[in-house]
Design a protein around this motif. Sequence first.
Motif: not given
Length: 913
Positions: A326-329, A331-336, A370-379, A381-386
């Motif tokens: 779940i994004g926090d605005g 951290n990157t996906v990799a950090g999450l 989902q138009n994301l990479t491991p370095d993306s910072v999701p907004a 509350g956004r749910q990012v599927w892996l």
Amino acid sequence: MKILSIRRLRGPNVHLSRPAVVARLRLDDLTGRETSDIEGFTERLLRALPGLADHHCAAGAPGGFVSRMRGGTYFGHVTEHVSIELSQRIGRDVSFGRTVSAGEPGLYDLIVECPADESPDSTLPGELLGTAAALVTSIAAGEPVRAADLGHHLATLAALAEREATGPSTRSIIVAARRRGIPVERYADLSLLRLGWGSRRRLAWAAMTDRTSGVGVDIAADKQVTRRLLEDAGVPVAPGGAARTAQEAVRLLTTLGAPVVVKPRQGRQGEHVTLNLCTPKEVSDAFTAAGGDVVVERQLDGRDYRVLIVAGEVVAAAERVAAHVIGDGQNTVAGLVARTNADPRRGDGHARVLTRISLDDHAHLVLDRQNLTPDSVPAAGRQVWLRDNANLSTGGTGTDVTDLVHPDVARLCLRVAALVGLDIVGIDLRLEDIAAPVPPSGEPGLILTGVIEVNAVPGLRMHLAPVHGRSRDVGDAIVRAMFPAGSDGRIPTVAITGTNGKTTVARLTACLLGGTGLRIGLTTTEGVSIDGRTVHRGDATGPRSAQMVLGDPGVQAAVLETARGGTLRRGLGYDWTDVGVITNITADHLGQDGLDSIEDLAHVKALVAERVRDGGTLVLNADDPWVRSLVDRPRVRADRKRLVWFGTDPAQPVVAQHLGRGGVAYLMHDGWLVQATGARRTPLLRVEEVPGSFGGAAPYAAVNALAALAAARALGASQDLVVSRLTEFTPRVHNPGRATLLRLGDVTLFVDYAHNPAAIATVLRTLHRLFGPHRCVAAVTLPGDRRDDLLAASAQVLADGVTRAVLYEDEDPRGRAPGEVPALVEREMRMRRPTLTAVRASGYRAAVGEALRLAVSGDVVLVLYEKVGPMLACLEELGAVPADSTVVHAERLPARPARSLGLHPAAQTTVPS
């Protein structure tokens, strides 16, 4: 310091009721020094391992160990505590330790507890002890201990512990079984378990049992076969088919319509399963990734569920959610992902309740959609599927929904389990809501929800530790299915120990119990037998042999001779028995394995009494003061057991008091073996009719019979049966090498295993009664691992009891120099009786030949052997034949008085041989 050796005590032992390891530690330069001799040692050690401040030690309160260190304690003791603290730091829950001298300055034995379900082949205890010794040595030498280095060592140990540990599924079965008192053995470092004993034994390998259908497993392993089998039975399944080429897979996409799922036909744990495929290229790529033999199915709508069926019962259900963050605005996906993986519940593989999420190629593909990479910072509350699939093995999580399962869903799952033919099965479904009814199957185009997979050997983690919802004790459900009606999986079991008579009593007990129709497993010093047939030859009185019997599915009752050596070196091979028999405790094996006195020996033998279950029966020799003393030991807990005495003296105070309280004893009285219950006496058999008693000349045979009668009766054998079976016992056949009487011309041979002063004295008294005190010749060997004073005492007894002796040496001198034991025995015999004829021979064949040469008509040759098989074969080759056991007592004829037999205290009492 250095760890010289390490051995595992696999079961209850003289130190602890649980498994332990014993490490031999040499202190080297720290010999004779204490912690108080090294300035600042305690503080430096506490800085490295602050948890030591909580160790109790003998004080019984936190801080006790620190007080000991500041006051001064030896470094073996410190190493013990450090190894325990290191264990705690890596999550290995142990608390018991003890350090004892190994007999030399600077040499110690460290006894440290092991977790009950740790692999018996685990290398972890040795690694922990070695690390502890190295750490203590470094700190004592004043070398700095860097936190990073210690952390690296701990991480290495933790990784080893995780690799060797059972997974959550296996562990849940172990815990459930032990909670019900079912014995559990783990094979090596596998997930293979043996639960129960003998004919009640069951096997489990994770969530698969020995009654799991092999056909069912093969069906579930082939996703196309499973799909067709269920489809033909009208079960709603995803439309699809098998594809062996990329072109076939693409054609199925066209036929079924997007989106589709591509999965390996023989896949497992969600590996290479790809969902949401809509284009020919995606299908082709997924086909290649899956290995080229796949199933293509229409992707069903709904939520992902797993329902666990055990023995025709729905025992758990979980909603599975694919790996995600779940994004926090910030951290990157990799950090999450890294933060999620830091959850201590997550680990690699299946060792923990959750699996770490991997940012592998498949995760990149899912992110890309989902138009994301491991370095993306999701907004926020956004749910990012892996992952697309919801398997726990790929990082997914579970929510318990067992209480929500609709009866229609339960009936569907039970039907699927029956169709596939599995006793334990995990059924994966895609449903709108598991609490709603399942629509019936129909035309393929109408199927929107249904069964998507059937899993043999399903993982239990999502049910044992769901991220949300109630934990389900599915391990208990499996154990209940394996052991219905509250069975504890045990068979009737007798353990027999003592100094002399163990083998004979064990064989007698097995014979008596065999009359009940049970198939008996027996261990003795000569080997292992199952239902009367020898399956293993050799000394079988240790834990490995006990497990050989208890693990045999053909065994319905076990009789286990349990000797000192195996008990001390490896612990017991069982946790509890129904009956424990202790024949006697006399001087033998002193000087071995840290045993210096009969009191030490009694401490070891007492373990058999301690491990008789509450409500079980203790059968004890009332004639033996050391055996009588065992009932006063707190760990024996005699008040929780049924106590039965046996012996030759009905007036013995402990027997009289016992009978006065209405107790039971088996005694010799007025020439009879009797069962005494309170004031009542029930004659069983005349002493002179007891097999092996030679018309009453060998009272120890009657004592052995009393012990066996008591043991067999304690397990429910009827009085008439045991008496009848006792009369059928043929010592030459059923107990070879123990008081075996043979004839060779006009000379008698008496073959026996007497090898300590008490046993030799008992045998010689019998021979004097039968043949007279001046007709005894001996061919003698004594084991070299006995202390010099015990060998000397045996020699003195022999000198008093024979007129001619031939001495020979065991093939295995057991640490003695060649010829040392015969020389010692000859010297002691001549000192005791200068006129004695004593010669030496090379080997048992030469010794027997020389003894026969010294014998004259009417003499008896006492033959003491190292190994019974070769000795009996040798005598048979010489022409020896079984003798008539009804020998007229020589003591009834006029004869010169015999000399007293032996000076050693252990030789003064009549004991079984």
